[in-house]
Design a protein around this motif. Structure first.
Motif, PDB file in Angstrom:
ATOM      1  N   TYR A 452       0.857  -1.593  -0.049  1.00 30.60           N
ATOM      2  CA  TYR A 452      -0.045   0.093   0.088  1.00 30.60           C
ATOM      3  C   TYR A 452       0.763   0.603   0.074  1.00 30.60           C
ATOM      4  O   TYR A 452       1.949   1.263   1.142  1.00 30.60           O
ATOM      5  CB  TYR A 452      -0.655   0.157   1.191  1.00 30.60           C
ATOM      6  N   PHE A 453       0.383   2.023  -0.700  1.00 33.58           N
ATOM      7  CA  PHE A 453       1.087   3.535  -0.886  1.00 33.58           C
ATOM      8  C   PHE A 453       0.116   4.464  -0.518  1.00 33.58           C
ATOM      9  O   PHE A 453      -1.017   4.034  -1.031  1.00 33.58           O
ATOM     10  CB  PHE A 453       1.790   4.019  -2.164  1.00 33.58           C
ATOM     11  N   ARG A 454       0.610   5.598  -0.379  1.00 32.01           N
ATOM     12  CA  ARG A 454      -0.180   6.669   0.546  1.00 32.01           C
ATOM     13  C   ARG A 454       0.556   7.788   0.584  1.00 32.01           C
ATOM     14  O   ARG A 454       1.653   7.831   1.166  1.00 32.01           O
ATOM     15  CB  ARG A 454      -1.381   6.577   1.739  1.00 32.01           C
ATOM     16  N   SER A 455      -0.123   9.466   1.036  1.00 30.46           N
ATOM     17  CA  SER A 455       0.522  10.573   1.203  1.00 30.46           C
ATOM     18  C   SER A 455       1.977  10.559   0.387  1.00 30.46           C
ATOM     19  O   SER A 455       3.071  11.539   0.848  1.00 30.46           O
ATOM     20  CB  SER A 455       0.821  10.502   2.803  1.00 30.46           C
ATOM     21  N   ILE A 456       1.990  10.932  -1.022  1.00 32.94           N
ATOM     22  CA  ILE A 456       2.833  11.077  -1.985  1.00 32.94           C
ATOM     23  C   ILE A 456       3.103  12.289  -2.531  1.00 32.94           C
ATOM     24  O   ILE A 456       2.274  12.568  -2.903  1.00 32.94           O
ATOM     25  CB  ILE A 456       2.501   9.545  -3.322  1.00 32.94           C
ATOM     26  N   LYS A 457       4.315  12.804  -2.031  1.00 31.02           N
ATOM     27  CA  LYS A 457       4.082  13.995  -1.907  1.00 31.02           C
ATOM     28  C   LYS A 457       5.938  15.085  -2.835  1.00 31.02           C
ATOM     29  O   LYS A 457       6.601  14.167  -2.052  1.00 31.02           O
ATOM     30  CB  LYS A 457       3.523  15.518  -0.923  1.00 31.02           C
ATOM     31  N   VAL A 458       5.632  15.405  -3.613  1.00 30.01           N
ATOM     32  CA  VAL A 458       7.135  16.165  -4.124  1.00 30.01           C
ATOM     33  C   VAL A 458       7.016  17.411  -4.254  1.00 30.01           C
ATOM     34  O   VAL A 458       6.440  18.555  -4.358  1.00 30.01           O
ATOM     35  CB  VAL A 458       7.396  15.234  -5.545  1.00 30.01           C
ATOM     36  N   LYS A 459       8.117  17.791  -3.857  1.00 28.64           N
ATOM     37  CA  LYS A 459       8.863  19.428  -3.949  1.00 28.64           C
ATOM     38  C   LYS A 459       9.766  19.493  -4.962  1.00 28.64           C
ATOM     39  O   LYS A 459      11.105  18.939  -4.707  1.00 28.64           O
ATOM     40  CB  LYS A 459       9.369  20.156  -2.759  1.00 28.64           C
ATOM     41  N   LYS A 460       9.742  20.122  -6.384  1.00 28.46           N
ATOM     42  CA  LYS A 460      10.304  20.513  -7.015  1.00 28.46           C
ATOM     43  C   LYS A 460      11.575  21.311  -6.399  1.00 28.46           C
ATOM     44  O   LYS A 460      11.521  22.458  -6.215  1.00 28.46           O
ATOM     45  CB  LYS A 460      10.171  20.178  -8.460  1.00 28.46           C
ATOM     46  N   THR A 461      13.210  20.567  -6.784  1.00 30.74           N
ATOM     47  CA  THR A 461      13.979  22.246  -5.938  1.00 30.74           C
ATOM     48  C   THR A 461      14.871  22.908  -7.366  1.00 30.74           C
ATOM     49  O   THR A 461      15.522  23.409  -6.856  1.00 30.74           O
ATOM     50  CB  THR A 461      14.456  21.253  -4.660  1.00 30.74           C
ATOM     51  N   LYS A 462      14.543  22.397  -8.402  1.00 31.88           N
ATOM     52  CA  LYS A 462      15.039  23.234  -9.529  1.00 31.88           C
ATOM     53  C   LYS A 462      13.816  23.255 -10.797  1.00 31.88           C
ATOM     54  O   LYS A 462      14.103  22.024 -10.825  1.00 31.88           O
ATOM     55  CB  LYS A 462      16.200  22.272  -9.863  1.00 31.88           C
TER      56      LYS A 462
END
Length: 462
Positions: A452-462
């Protein structure tokens, strides 16, 4: 009781309320803080759980570490919801430990009727790991915010000196500062109120008699305004599939909304797989098939590509399960199994045979699959069937860092000589410049096991 006496009592109580006095009859200061400790007595506090004694010395509460007793606490008789708390803390020695309980509780059915305190604690840790200001969930969930997640704060604590601690518990947010340096930041829906507590930790016999000092303890409960947020401070948000306002302001975006497949597609052909994946109860699940790579629904990837980024995710394993999160996936390689890419291994190390393959455990949970073995300290480990928090950071210098439940478990530099030497003796040796693409997709692996997967979040820093 005579009428005059009743009226006098009501008048006294009304005056205390109007003046905003504390339990000790002292007015709030010009910033709205009231003392929780009068410097002379333990009025408004009570000792629970362990047998370590609490006394008063020179205007400070002093807890003495005592061999043979479990964790001891001095707790407020009153519960608090939203508050800002400030105090000064000093520990003797660098092998001791303490903490400040926030919105906490006690289970009186444990510890032979003496009770066991549980709830979120701001840790005071003068030892080498330097996690003062981190968040530990006492007697419940364990470490939530180790200071591996905020390296800058690890140098703020001063040994054998008084350290100023600030704690903000406002709404679902718990934040801490050590000597003015931002430390932990947690968003959590558990416990809207509870008592505040001062801890004397259980100890080995040789630390018997060491002391911990607490003074200048004050609290503000009205007209609360959160302190400004620095966008480079990592936030642990335990609310599934959610972003706090400050996470949004820092540039994080959800890759999975908990309800739809928006932003994802299958590796094979167009569109999201019609079988092999299921969304239910806020999680996206790989359905159980035959335990082989990509033979049911197949891997799924983000539609967007990423070069420099900070990725967070939660995962839950079933017994014997295998999966992974891959990154810098380009789909240029032609494979019959899973798509090619660098991998954060997700595995039941005890029951899946892959844990014993590769070299020196480099296919175990949290490893850079088939290349680098992860180091998993006890604080990072969860039982199978529990949610784990993973994090993967790629910076502008190609330094990649893995975290598991807040603990740093490995780091390496893409394209370095050391990296290429490892690739040359791995299963990826025949792929040209493996793992060195400028950018690529993020992938969730179908390995034929229920994960199971959840709360997948990303921040591009470039």
């Amino acid at each position: 009781m005579k009428r005059k006496t009743i009226l006098q009592s009501i008048s006294t109580l009304s005056c205390m309320l109007l003046l905003g006095t504390s339990a000790f009859g002292q007015k709030a200061d010009d910033k709205g803080f009231r003392p929780l400790f009068d410097g002379k007595s333990l009025q408004g506090w009570k000792a629970v759980a362990g047998d370590a004694p609490y006394t008063i010395e020179d205007g400070a509460i002093v807890g003495r570490m005592t061999k043979g007793t479990p964790n001891s606490f001095l707790i407020t008789e009153k519960d608090y919801g939203d508050f800002i708390l400030e105090l000064d803390v000093k520990l003797e020695g660098n092998q001791t430990n303490s903490g400040i309980q926030t919105r906490s509780h006690i289970d009186m059915n444990q510890n032979n009727g003496k009770g066991r305190v549980y709830g979120r604690q701001i840790d005071i840790d003068p030892a080498a790991r330097a996690w003062t200001g981190g968040v530990y969930d006492e007697a419940r969930r364990g470490w939530i915010y180790p200071l591996e997640l905020n390296e800058k704060a690890k140098t703020a604590y001063k040994q054998e000196e008084y350290n100023h601690i600030r704690i903000e518990a406002i709404g679902n947010e718990l934040r801490s500062w050590v000597n003015g340096v931002p430390a932990a930041y947690v968003v959590d829906t558990v416990d809207a109120s509870g008592f505040i507590g001062l801890q004397v930790h259980s100890i080995p016999d040789e630390l018997d008699g060491k002391k911990v000092y607490f003074k200048n303890i004050k609290i503000k409960t009205e007209n609360l305004k959160p302190s400004p947020y620095s966008k480079d401070q990592y936030i642990v948000n335990l609310t599934p599939n959610a972003l706090s306002p400050n996470e949004k302001a820092a540039g994080y975006k959800l890759l999975f909304d908990g309800k739809t497949t928006k932003g994802w597609t299958g590796v094979r052909g167009n569109g999201f797989p019609t079988k092999g994946w299921e969304i239910k109860d806020g999680a996206i699940k790989v359905q159980k098939s035959d335990g082989a790579e990509s033979t049911n629904g197949g891997d799924i990837i983000t539609k967007d590509q990423y070069a420099v980024f900070d990725l967070s995710f939660e995962f839950k394993l079933t017994p014997g399960a295998n999966s992974g999160i891959k990154y810098f996936v380009t789909l240029k390689e032609q494979t019959s199994g899973s798509a090619i890419g660098l991998e954060y291994q997700i595995l039941d190390d005890k029951l899946h045979p892959d844990a014993k393959l590769g070299r020196d455990g480099n296919r175990t949970l949290g490893s850079l699959y088939d290349l680098i073995t992860s180091e998993k300290p006890n604080v990072s480990k969860k039982n199978i069937g529990e949610w784990n928090r993973g994090r993967l950071v790629v910076d502008g210098n190609n330094l990649v860092t893995y975290y598991l439940n807040g603990a740093k478990i490995l780091s390496y530099t893409r394209g370095s000589k050391e990296f290429r030497d490892l690739v040359a003796i791995s299963k990826y040796k025949d792929w040209d410049r493996f793992g060195e693409a400028e950018k690529g997709h993020i992938l969730l692996q179908d390995h034929g096991d229920e994960v199971y997967f959840r709360s997948i979040k990303v921040k591009k820093t470039k």
